[in-house]
Enzyme design. Structure first.
Site, mmCIF file in Angstrom:
data_model
loop_
_atom_site.group_PDB
_atom_site.id
_atom_site.type_symbol
_atom_site.label_atom_id
_atom_site.label_comp_id
_atom_site.label_asym_id
_atom_site.label_seq_id
_atom_site.Cartn_x
_atom_site.Cartn_y
_atom_site.Cartn_z
ATOM 1 N N HIS A 23 -3.933 -15.057 10.534
ATOM 2 C CA HIS A 23 -3.354 -13.697 10.327
ATOM 3 C C HIS A 23 -3.844 -12.276 10.649
ATOM 4 O O HIS A 23 -3.808 -11.319 10.220
ATOM 5 C CB HIS A 23 -3.301 -13.594 8.803
ATOM 6 C CG HIS A 23 -2.447 -14.878 8.148
ATOM 7 N ND1 HIS A 23 -1.275 -15.400 8.531
ATOM 8 C CD2 HIS A 23 -3.037 -15.613 7.150
ATOM 9 C CE1 HIS A 23 -1.016 -16.581 7.797
ATOM 10 N NE2 HIS A 23 -1.895 -16.744 7.020
ATOM 11 N N PRO A 51 0.845 -1.140 0.041
ATOM 12 C CA PRO A 51 -0.039 0.094 -0.078
ATOM 13 C C PRO A 51 0.876 1.289 0.044
ATOM 14 O O PRO A 51 1.932 1.369 0.611
ATOM 15 C CB PRO A 51 -0.835 -0.065 1.286
ATOM 16 C CG PRO A 51 -0.822 -1.442 1.751
ATOM 17 C CD PRO A 51 0.673 -2.102 1.335
ATOM 18 N N GLU A 52 0.521 2.194 -0.691
ATOM 19 C CA GLU A 52 1.252 3.415 -0.956
ATOM 20 C C GLU A 52 0.397 4.652 -0.657
ATOM 21 O O GLU A 52 -0.786 4.259 0.066
ATOM 22 C CB GLU A 52 1.829 3.881 -2.367
ATOM 23 C CG GLU A 52 2.503 2.621 -2.856
ATOM 24 C CD GLU A 52 3.095 2.750 -4.318
ATOM 25 O OE1 GLU A 52 3.157 3.860 -4.941
ATOM 26 O OE2 GLU A 52 3.458 1.373 -5.077
ATOM 27 N N ARG A 100 2.120 -11.648 5.699
ATOM 28 C CA ARG A 100 3.402 -11.597 5.839
ATOM 29 C C ARG A 100 4.172 -10.827 6.873
ATOM 30 O O ARG A 100 5.338 -10.925 7.078
ATOM 31 C CB ARG A 100 3.575 -11.029 4.374
ATOM 32 C CG ARG A 100 3.414 -12.013 3.290
ATOM 33 C CD ARG A 100 3.726 -11.247 1.781
ATOM 34 N NE ARG A 100 5.138 -11.201 1.590
ATOM 35 C CZ ARG A 100 5.438 -10.376 0.492
ATOM 36 N NH1 ARG A 100 4.749 -10.032 -0.234
ATOM 37 N NH2 ARG A 100 6.953 -10.555 0.195
#
Ligand SMILES: [Zn+2]
Length: 278
Positions: A91, A2-3, A111
């Site tokens: 997660h 994500p930016e 991750r």
């Protein structure tokens, strides 16, 4: 990853849904997902969320008791607003239960490159990954932006990705901005003229604004706060389009590894510096 547009999309949704709400309880399901400051965790309970702010790719929830809840989505992180009774998925590392509502916040990150940190608001300016952030693309002046490029030998693409120089751009929006500005990604930053720098900054802002309007780019793991996809992946002109034809000239888009990252560009619309007549 994500930016800026993805983080800003999540921030705007948070502003509408959780600002003003009280935090009832925080469940840390995976201890190492919280960086430092565990002693502050109990201080979150019963505090009211007064604002949701963004800096670069960071999100911060400001609480009524001067505590700040800092969050980075990492590579694969999702912050989701889900019904309280929904079963906890694998997660999910953190839950934030809220007062007077049917939904709660959950952080999902397979991750685990993302993290949360809790601290006093006064300490935020000393938190290294926040304190060292460069300027914001929407507020930096064109002359300051041009000055940041001066005498730099690094490729412009690598410089745009450096969060200590400009905060918020990642691989997708750096590639898209350089394509729109017709600048080759490997070009040494110091060779970019003031006029080109102004064009580049204008295109960076346009790309980011459009991406925010479309809810960000969901090419991989990113989802909006409600779990749905962003839509900007349908409007990408070079990123992820290797071998496809350039929407401007029809030539094939190519991908090259530059500074360890993939750069996508059109070799015709973005000529290499050597090929530019002087
Ligand atoms: Zn082209």
């Amino acid at each position: 990853m994500p930016e800026l547009p993805e983080v800003e999309t999540v921030r705007r949704a948070l502003a509408g849904l959780v600002v003003g709400r009280k935090v009832v309880k925080v469940d840390l399901l995976r201890e190492d997902y919280l960086r430092g400051g565990k002693e502050w965790l109990h201080r979150i309970h019963d505090a009211r969320i007064v604002d949701a702010i963004r800096r670069g790719k960071f999100l911060a929830l400001l609480l009524s008791n001067e505590i700040v809840f800092l969050h980075h989505l990492g590579m694969s992180g999702r912050l989701l607003y889900v019904p309280n009774e929904m079963p906890i998925e694998t997660h999910v590392h953190l839950r934030i239960r809220l007062d007077a509502g049917t939904h709660e916040l959950r952080q999902y990150d397979p991750r685990r490159f993302g993290f949360f940190a809790v601290m006093q608001q006064n300490d935020l300016s000393r938190f290294p990954s926040w304190a060292l952030l460069g300027e914001e693309p929407f507020t930096i002046s064109p002359s300051r932006f041009a000055a940041l490029l001066t005498e730099r030998t690094r490729p412009i693409k690598s410089l745009l990705l450096d969060q200590h120089v400009l905060a918020g751009l990642g691989n997708i929006y750096a590639d898209e901005s350089l394509f729109r500005a017709r600048i080759h990604p490997a070009r040494p930053a110091g060779t970019i003229t003031h006029k080109e720098a102004a064009t580049l900054l204008r295109n960076i802002r346009n790309v980011l604004k459009e991406a925010i309007r479309y809810g960000g780019t969901s090419t991989n793991d990113y989802r909006k706060l409600d779990g749905t996809l962003g839509d900007f992946q349908n409007l990408l002109r070079v990123y992820g389009r290797e071998g496809k034809s350039c929407k401007r000239c029809g030539n094939a888009i190519i991908r090259r590894v530059l500074g360890g990252r993939s750069a996508h560009f059109c070799p015709v619309c973005q000529p290499s510096f050597d090929a530019i007549p002087t």
